[in-house]
Design a protein around this motif. Structure first.
Motif, PDB file in Angstrom:
ATOM      1  N   TYR A 108       1.398  -2.480   1.593  1.00  0.00           N
ATOM      2  CA  TYR A 108       2.504  -1.854   0.871  1.00  0.00           C
ATOM      3  C   TYR A 108       2.365  -2.081  -0.628  1.00  0.00           C
ATOM      4  O   TYR A 108       2.532  -1.156  -1.437  1.00  0.00           O
ATOM      5  CB  TYR A 108       3.841  -2.408   1.359  1.00  0.00           C
ATOM      6  N   ARG A 139      11.518  -0.858   0.808  1.00  0.00           N
ATOM      7  CA  ARG A 139      10.284  -0.079   0.720  1.00  0.00           C
ATOM      8  C   ARG A 139      10.544   1.430   0.720  1.00  0.00           C
ATOM      9  O   ARG A 139       9.601   2.219   0.722  1.00  0.00           O
ATOM     10  CB  ARG A 139       9.349  -0.454   1.874  1.00  0.00           C
ATOM     11  N   GLU A 159       2.440  -6.432   4.078  1.00  0.00           N
ATOM     12  CA  GLU A 159       2.903  -6.627   2.705  1.00  0.00           C
ATOM     13  C   GLU A 159       1.812  -6.315   1.698  1.00  0.00           C
ATOM     14  O   GLU A 159       2.061  -5.700   0.661  1.00  0.00           O
ATOM     15  CB  GLU A 159       3.383  -8.065   2.525  1.00  0.00           C
TER      16      GLU A 159
END
Length: 286
Positions: A77, A112, A74
């Motif tokens: 990203y 995403r 996370e």
């Protein structure tokens, strides 16, 4: 600021901003990632980084995309999603195209997809371009704007300037497109225009001018980019638009006035924009 509470198998990660009065726990990460996290914490804030620093940050994050530890994945990203497109382009040799294709196919990673589509446009091949074009045609037929900006940007990155004719015909010049669709297409062109790489900025400006002509009520949506790029060739068109009786989207009108105010004739505009007849001093100067 970061702090760690080490256990036998994992480290608890705590963060605190200068404006916060307390520490906030984010979760557990393996002790092996402590140095990586400290590198992130010792870096500058996103708004303060220059191009070289962004490239270094992107290179630091890429190996941790979809890491087996959810918190690590996370963080990686989130950092990459905030990176300038030019920094992502510079990371092309580090990108794993097969891995990106897998991530795009996984339903649990749908949120995403915008980033991973951009990365596919950078790392992909002709087969990816063909697949993107099929998705784009389907989106156009169904008027679906989901991930449209990322798909168009990836497609253009792979196909180059010749593909701009499709964007012009399907979006810039199509008066039946929804505002959401148009915003997606404009976002793609903005990203590529700022990078000024696969699609030259001059070609993006050409498409923007077509958009202004066909979507006058939204013409200001491209004004922010014009101002950043110091392109003042749209001044006469915007002056005429402000004086016309064509209804304007509020955000579009605000952007147009801001653009005109920053232009070389900005000091002449305040008293001119409401003039009812004849050429204004700003128009004569333009």
């Amino acid at each position: 600021q970061l702090d760690f509470v080490a256990g036998p198998n994992a480290t608890l990660l705590f963060v605190r901003d200068e404006a916060w009065s307390m520490w906030v726990g984010l979760g557990a990460v393996a002790v092996e990632h402590t140095n990586w996290l400290r590198q992130i914490a010792s870096g500058k804030r996103s708004a303060e980084m220059n191009a070289d620093e962004w490239r270094a940050r992107v290179a630091l994050m890429i190996p941790y995309l979809e890491h087996r530890e959810p918190l690590v994945a996370e963080i990686a990203y989130g950092e990459l999603a905030a990176a300038p497109y030019a920094a992502l382009l510079a990371a092309k040799p580090r990108l794993d195209a097969p891995a990106i294709r897998r991530w795009l196919a996984e339903p649990q990673l749908m949120a995403r997809q915008p980033l991973y589509l951009l990365l596919l446009g950078i790392a992909g091949d002709a087969g990816d371009a063909t697949a993107l074009e099929l998705r784009l045609e389907a989106s156009w037929m169904t008027r679906d704007a989901t991930n449209l900006g990322s798909m168009i940007a990836a497609d253009l990155q792979l196909r180059g300037p010749s593909r701009m004719a499709w964007v012009d015909a399907k979006y810039m010049g199509d008066r039946l497109r929804s505002t959401r669709e148009l915003e997606g297409a404009l976002l793609a062109l903005s990203v590529l225009g700022n990078a000024d790489s696969a699609i030259p900025r001059e070609r993006v400006i050409q498409s923007y001018r077509l958009f202004m002509q066909e979507h006058k009520e939204l013409a200001g949506f491209v004004a922010w980019d014009f101002a950043v790029w110091q392109y003042w060739g749209a001044v006469p068109v915007y002056l005429a638009l402000i004086k016309s009786k064509i209804p304007q989207n509020f955000e579009s009108r605000v952007a147009v006035l801001a653009y005109l105010g920053q232009s070389p004739v900005g000091n002449l505009i305040e008293s001119d924009v409401c003039a009812p007849d004849g050429p204004t001093s700003a128009e004569r100067a333009a």
